[in-house]
Write a protein that holds these residues in place. Sequence first.
Motif, PDB file in Angstrom:
ATOM      1  N   PHE A 309       0.782  -1.233   0.062  1.00  0.00           N
ATOM      2  CA  PHE A 309      -0.039  -0.092  -0.060  1.00  0.00           C
ATOM      3  C   PHE A 309       0.876   1.409  -0.039  1.00  0.00           C
ATOM      4  CE2 PHE A 309      -3.527  -2.648   1.912  1.00  0.00           C
ATOM      5  CZ  PHE A 309      -4.422  -2.618   0.806  1.00  0.00           C
ATOM      6  N   LEU A 312       2.082   2.031  -3.452  1.00  0.00           N
ATOM      7  CA  LEU A 312       1.080   2.512  -4.410  1.00  0.00           C
ATOM      8  C   LEU A 312       0.863   3.835  -4.128  1.00  0.00           C
ATOM      9  CD1 LEU A 312      -1.492  -0.486  -4.319  1.00  0.00           C
ATOM     10  CD2 LEU A 312       0.196  -0.011  -5.909  1.00  0.00           C
ATOM     11  N   VAL A 335     -13.892  -0.251  -5.478  1.00  0.00           N
ATOM     12  CA  VAL A 335     -12.468   0.822  -6.146  1.00  0.00           C
ATOM     13  C   VAL A 335     -13.240   1.344  -7.156  1.00  0.00           C
ATOM     14  CG1 VAL A 335     -10.177   0.939  -6.542  1.00  0.00           C
ATOM     15  CG2 VAL A 335     -11.001  -0.670  -4.946  1.00  0.00           C
ATOM     16  N   THR A 346      -4.834  -2.210  -6.527  1.00  0.00           N
ATOM     17  CA  THR A 346      -5.201  -2.037  -5.374  1.00  0.00           C
ATOM     18  C   THR A 346      -6.042  -3.145  -4.917  1.00  0.00           C
ATOM     19  OG1 THR A 346      -5.102   0.458  -5.806  1.00  0.00           O
ATOM     20  CG2 THR A 346      -6.574  -0.303  -3.914  1.00  0.00           C
ATOM     21  N   THR A 349      -3.580  -6.045  -3.934  1.00  0.00           N
ATOM     22  CA  THR A 349      -2.728  -5.593  -2.876  1.00  0.00           C
ATOM     23  C   THR A 349      -3.860  -6.040  -1.403  1.00  0.00           C
ATOM     24  OG1 THR A 349      -1.732  -3.781  -3.933  1.00  0.00           O
ATOM     25  CG2 THR A 349      -1.498  -3.622  -1.719  1.00  0.00           C
ATOM     26  N   GLN A 463      -9.436   6.442  -7.294  1.00  0.00           N
ATOM     27  CA  GLN A 463      -8.204   6.814  -7.619  1.00  0.00           C
ATOM     28  C   GLN A 463      -7.854   7.154  -8.859  1.00  0.00           C
ATOM     29  OE1 GLN A 463      -7.023   2.777  -6.255  1.00  0.00           O
ATOM     30  NE2 GLN A 463      -5.857   2.608  -8.097  1.00  0.00           N
ATOM     31  N   THR A 518      -0.255   6.890  -6.659  1.00  0.00           N
ATOM     32  CA  THR A 518      -1.814   6.919  -6.937  1.00  0.00           C
ATOM     33  C   THR A 518      -2.018   8.173  -6.235  1.00  0.00           C
ATOM     34  OG1 THR A 518      -1.561   4.498  -6.512  1.00  0.00           O
ATOM     35  CG2 THR A 518      -3.653   5.677  -6.386  1.00  0.00           C
TER      36      THR A 518
END
Length: 579
Positions: A309, A312, A335, A346, A349, A463, A518
């Motif tokens: 994370f 990212l 998301v 994401t 992850t 995102q 991100t």
Amino acid sequence: MNDLIDAATLPDAAEASLDQREDRICRQLLARGRLKDADFIRAGRLHEESGGSLISLMTRIGLVSERDVAEASAEVFDLPLLLSKDFPENPPAVQISTRFLKQQHVCPLGETEERIELLVADPADNYPVEAIRMATGREVVVKVGVRSEIDDLIERYFGTGRSAMGTIVEDLGDGSETRDEDDVEHLRDLASEAPVIRLVNLIIQRAVEQRTSDIHIEPFENRLKVRYRIDGVLEEAESPPANLTAAVISRIKIMAKLNIAERRLPQDGRIMIRVQGKELDLRVSTVPTSHGESVVMRILDRESIVFDFKKLGFTDQFLASFMKVLEQPHGILLVTGPTGSGKTTTLYTALSQLNTPDVKIITVEDPVEYQLEGVNQIQAKPQIGLDFAHALRSIVRQDPDIIMIGEMRDLETAKIAIQSALTGHMVLSTLHTNNAAGGVTRLLDMGVEDYLLTSTVNGILAQRLVRRLEPAHAERYEPSPEVIEEFGLRKFQPEGTIYLYRAVPSALTPTGYLGRTTIMEFLVVSEPIRRMVMKHADTNAIEEEARRLGMRTMYEDGLVKAMQGVTTIEEVLRVTQEN
């Protein structure tokens, strides 16, 4: 002088020291993680049989990239590394056999009465340096370059000016123009010829060297265009001539096990390939256009993906609230964002965080992009009736704890996901909306009942990906008071001098950007938000309430990261399109 260099031989005494120098480069490649132990052992066995240079052997069979070798060599021998953009425009006047330069992969860059500046691909090998020193009677100053770039430079300086692609095209000759493009067997034969194979491999190799995520091969009336998407931005690359369009596209379709005779319908395929030491998974998509088939290859580098994370772009404060929602025993976490905004990464992850021996995780995806150890991943196949909704019905009977759905595309899928969340499952999925609040109204528009939405959706993450500044060369500057006022930067730093950063091209990257990070916003569906959803408030009202409760928008997250030197204001504006 040319004869002297061509006739020079490598003394036996130098051969042992060459092995020692190559061993130092190999150790550096291993230490940098650019070469695997198993690959090194395999290359050693092949080297014993074939002889010659071990480094050349490893690059030739794709165990390491030429760029990695050049960087490691420059570090080991403490020599400057030059890339193609650093090469002088005009060749030096020194007269050296072109055949010798091509054989040894060295190229003179400049000269004075006392010295010659020489670009070499393999500084471990002293032979070409000593040969040029003996032949010219001058000192040789060595600099390191990438082998293919040196070969292109030799051709540009002392040859006909052809690039590596131009050389391959010339090898094909003019016969390809006369082939009947409607004859499948002729096309198959042409696509199987060595020069066409080398041509397609070169396109893929250059894409990997430039950290490309997608290769676009687009036929037009009078040309074939090749473009690479690098850090989210398309850049045009050297392209084969238009007369090779059918051969190049047929070769890619053969590699992807597609039907080369079918050119009227879109096709999807997959290529597993090893390029420059990397195991790559290429997702191939073809669609018919007015001038032929357009091909896009998405490059998935399994080795470079890191499910972390922090890497990212999740900040500490943001990550805490996200993990709190993620670790809830049931509910839905969405998301959102456009295609190519990193949603799937994401989700993977998140799954890797939740993936423990005491939980069962099942996913249904189209396509399955990365294999996750311990996760049951289902590839959706709509053409045989296995779409998200049908797969979900079966998944629920498999007694999972966590379900990941590649995308909520329709009401049926959304309803089953909600039912799963109501019966005690944690559901992760994606939506195509522009912001987090838009996810709520999108589900309502699809036909999801408001009371079901508020009782199951725990959080919505939106995102985008922005290009990350290359930190070693980024230039810090103090923005004008007007800029500070326009973007409201004082809100994020009430005291002290505010600094922003701009991208500066370097040897590492011609754009000044390296990789992506991100920027995001996270809407926690709290009680006040639930009340607004039940009233069917619009997107702006929901976002305003979320901001009042402490949500930072994507735009604001981008501004903070621009002030921290992670990215630039221009990048934030490019992806958020805010004024």
